[in-house]
Design a protein around this motif. Sequence first.
Motif: not given
Length: 346
Positions: A115-122
Amino acid sequence: MARLTRAETQERNRAKVLAAAREEFAERGYRDAKVDRIAERAELTRGAVYSNFPGKRALYFAVLADDAERAPRPERPGRTPSEALGAFARAWLARLPLSGGEPGRLGLELLPEVITDDRTRQAFAQLTRLDALLLGLALEELDGGALRMVRAAETALTTLHGASRLAAAAPGFVEPFTVVSACERLTDLDLGDGWPPPHLPYTPDARAVDEPWAAPPVVDAVRGEPARLDGDGVVAILGLHRLGAAEEAVRALPPGETVTVVLVSGDPGELAPLARLTVADVCGCLRQAFRSPPAPRVVHDPAGTVAAAAGVPAVSDVTETAIRVRAGRIVARADGHGACHAAASA
């Protein structure tokens, strides 16, 4: 003694880095682990570590992915959807540090890193959708295919991921027998699970083509074994932000043909290990809980080899291209939103 080739040397160094990183993460945790100490443990330079992995987080994902793919899988398959979902939940919970000890401590910092960045979260959100599809299809096969059970699978994964977080934050709080019992009852609930989604009737048709199909050798991550891509069916090239589209091909394809979901990314150094980990975690539990895996195949394509063979030379996390294969040739092609449905319906 024969001199190692450059590829052999790189593979040996990669294995040494992974082994050293696993020791470092297990001993100090992800936050306190240092790349310099990993290099020392591996008896390599810091540059050698970075030549194999773009950063500490990518290395952490790769260590967890290797562990998930190699974990022993005792089989206790269920005979009904309820029994199988309970067996799946037990396999999932067996990996957690439910009392604060081993096993499972190595992966406690995975979700905070996701959850540290949007790219990984998506990417993780779409990978979890793919996991739910695989689990839902396995449940449907046991049930005779009368009802869509993806929503029950999504609810089970929501429950189990929540148990994982609580096992890390509140050791001893999670009662595994209660969680298993709750998952078993999900198959009997009316969750309003319907198909198709409203956008499918507006999907443009696939383009009819007649092109050669030189399918490269691949490994099916669902079954953990080599697979051939030259049979009749659909090959869906999906970026890690578009994996929810896989179900569109699964539902539209006629019986007797196969869907292969090929996972590609614009950032394979970090996101490809996350994809390997997420798929391996769920497929390992599937192989324990079900006598036969669900029909779709999943192929990891970090180098874009399959994508290039399918006529997609450049990929990103939003790639969505599907080809229809028949008699060893590509007979239809579609790109963009709805491509999986269009190719499967051609």
